[in-house]
Each structure stands twice: as structure tokens, then as C-alpha cells.
Design an enzyme around this catalytic site. Sequence first.
Site, short mmCIF file in Angstrom:
data_model
loop_
_atom_site.label_atom_id
_atom_site.label_comp_id
_atom_site.label_asym_id
_atom_site.label_seq_id
_atom_site.Cartn_x
_atom_site.Cartn_y
_atom_site.Cartn_z
CE LYS A 1 -0.03 3.25 4.73
NZ LYS A 1 0.10 3.33 6.17
CD GLU B 1 -2.68 5.57 6.73
OE1 GLU B 1 -2.68 5.57 5.49
OE2 GLU B 1 -1.78 5.01 7.40
CB SER C 1 5.43 -1.82 11.98
OG SER C 1 5.07 -0.48 12.26
CG ASN D 1 -1.71 1.24 1.40
OD1 ASN D 1 -1.78 2.07 0.48
ND2 ASN D 1 -2.33 1.42 2.56
CG HIS E 1 -5.74 1.88 5.16
ND1 HIS E 1 -5.21 2.88 5.95
CD2 HIS E 1 -4.79 0.94 5.03
CE1 HIS E 1 -3.97 2.54 6.27
NE2 HIS E 1 -3.68 1.37 5.73
N GLY F 1 2.74 2.35 10.80
CA GLY F 1 3.69 3.45 10.65
C GLY F 1 4.45 3.80 11.91
CD GLU G 1 -3.32 -2.49 7.24
OE1 GLU G 1 -2.20 -2.66 6.78
OE2 GLU G 1 -4.04 -1.52 6.91
P1 13P Z 1 3.19 0.47 7.64
O1 13P Z 1 3.70 -0.84 7.05
O2 13P Z 1 3.94 1.64 7.16
O3 13P Z 1 3.09 0.36 9.12
O4 13P Z 1 1.69 0.66 7.08
C1 13P Z 1 0.80 -0.39 7.17
C2 13P Z 1 -0.40 -0.08 6.37
O5 13P Z 1 -1.14 0.85 6.69
C3 13P Z 1 -0.66 -0.87 5.18
O6 13P Z 1 -1.94 -0.65 4.69
#
Ligand code: 13P
Length: 252
Positions: free
Chosen positions: A11, A95, A209, A9, A93, A169, A163
Site C-alpha cells: 500500500k 481501497e 488480515s 501489498n 483493490h 486491516g 478480499e
Molecule cells: P491487511 O492484510 O492489512 O488486512 O490488508 C489486506 C489487503 O488489502 C491486501 O491487499
Amino acid sequence: MRRIIIAGNWKMNKTIEESVSFGLCIKKMFYGKPEVILFPPFTAIKALSDALYDSDVGVGAQNMHFESTGAFTGEISPVMVKNAGANYVLIGHSERRHIFGEDDELINKKMIAAAGSELTPILCVGETFYERQNNLTEEVIERQIKVGLSEINYSKNVIIAYEPVWAIGTGANATPEQASKVHQFIREIISSMYGVGSGDEITVLYGGSVKPENIEELAKMEDIDGGLVGGASLRCDTFVLMWKKLKSVKIC
Ligand code: 13P
């Protein structure tokens, strides 16, 4: 049927040129299983899927609206992402839920729209740190899945990504045991909704992560079918390394 997948992903990262360059790199290094799915920004879906046309790498959208057309300034419809070359879509997601205020009812509308548009949805679920600290993890996950999948006839197509918000992150992944416990719980909910055994058939990915240093220990857990990777998916060499590690645990 359960699938072994590593998904990236991206982003809000990568221009069209950067996406294509990643696509050409991964195409050279990737062969067979585990499956790879990339989620570029909307603007790069068409160019990336064109660059990957003769490979098995899947391409998806990070979000979409639930209507096909209409007066929804700034939104992109399921028809449009499909038309641009995406076969997958991330729905709900963390976010989207926490920065853009998407709730379970909206997410459910998007899941229904994805199912009706021949897009394979990846429904993302996960608890916040506060919810985990207050023993609300199972309650939150159960609600996100039950409402998110409401009115969806069980389709083996649906993929779920666990997640935990606190692991996204932050560099602090869930331990394999923490993640596995929630994955088992997700399978129990699916079986309670769609019948005995259905929970064992659904693909459940872990995200939060994931990196080369931890993908093997996570993948060793029977209930974890692969990873949805954010930050560590942005470099082709790192992503291929994770793919190789997942392969070594799950495929041979
Ligand atoms: P990170 O791997 O940067 O923690 O992000 C995970 C994520 O949101 C994947 O959709």
C-alpha cells in the site's frame, strides 16, 4: 495451472531505501516455492525489481491507468509499470473501489489493458460488511468477476484475490470456511464463463488480515491457493515466517 503464491501489498508504505532493504532480505531467505510477489508503491518498483533481478521474487504495481499515454495527470500507464520492472498489477483493490470510487466498468478497462500489456493482473473482489449481512455476497462477487473479466479471453494468467472489505486491516479475517465457500463460488463462476474445469485451474488468493497466526488454517483449505497480505507483509521476518508456513501446508 494453479499456483501457490504469497503476495505482499505494501500500500502507501516504504521509501525506495526501505523497499530495497526488504528486497535484499527476502532474497536471502526465500528459495523455491511458494512463489513470492511484492507490490511496492510506484516510486520503488524500479529499485526493488533491480535489487531482485537475480531472484524468482516477482514485482508488481498496486494500480495503473488503462491508457498507454496521454493527458491523465497523476496517472501511470501499463507500459510505464512494465518498463519500471513490474510483471504483475493489482486491479480493483478494495481501497481503489471504496476510497477512490473505481467501479466495475473502469476495472474491466484496466483488466483489458493489463492483458494487452503482458502484465499478469490480480483482480481483487470482495463484499462489504453490509453486503454480507444482507446475504448479497454471492451477487456482489459474481458481478465483480463477470464485469471485471468481460471481453477477457480466458487466460490462465489471470489471478483472482478474494478480499472481503470487512476483513481488510481490521484484524478480523474471514474464517477458513467462509473464505473457502467464496473461493468455491468464484471457481464456479469462472467455469460458467470459460468452460468446465477452468474454475479449477485459476489461482485464487485470500486477503484480509492474513498473518502468521492464521495463514496455516486458511491454507489448509483446498480452494485457497495462498494469500495477498497487507499489514503483515511490511516486515521481512514476519513475511518469511508466513511464507514458510504456507510452504509447510501446500508444498511439503
Ligand atoms: P491487511 O492484510 O492489512 O488486512 O490488508 C489486506 C489487503 O488489502 C491486501 O491487499
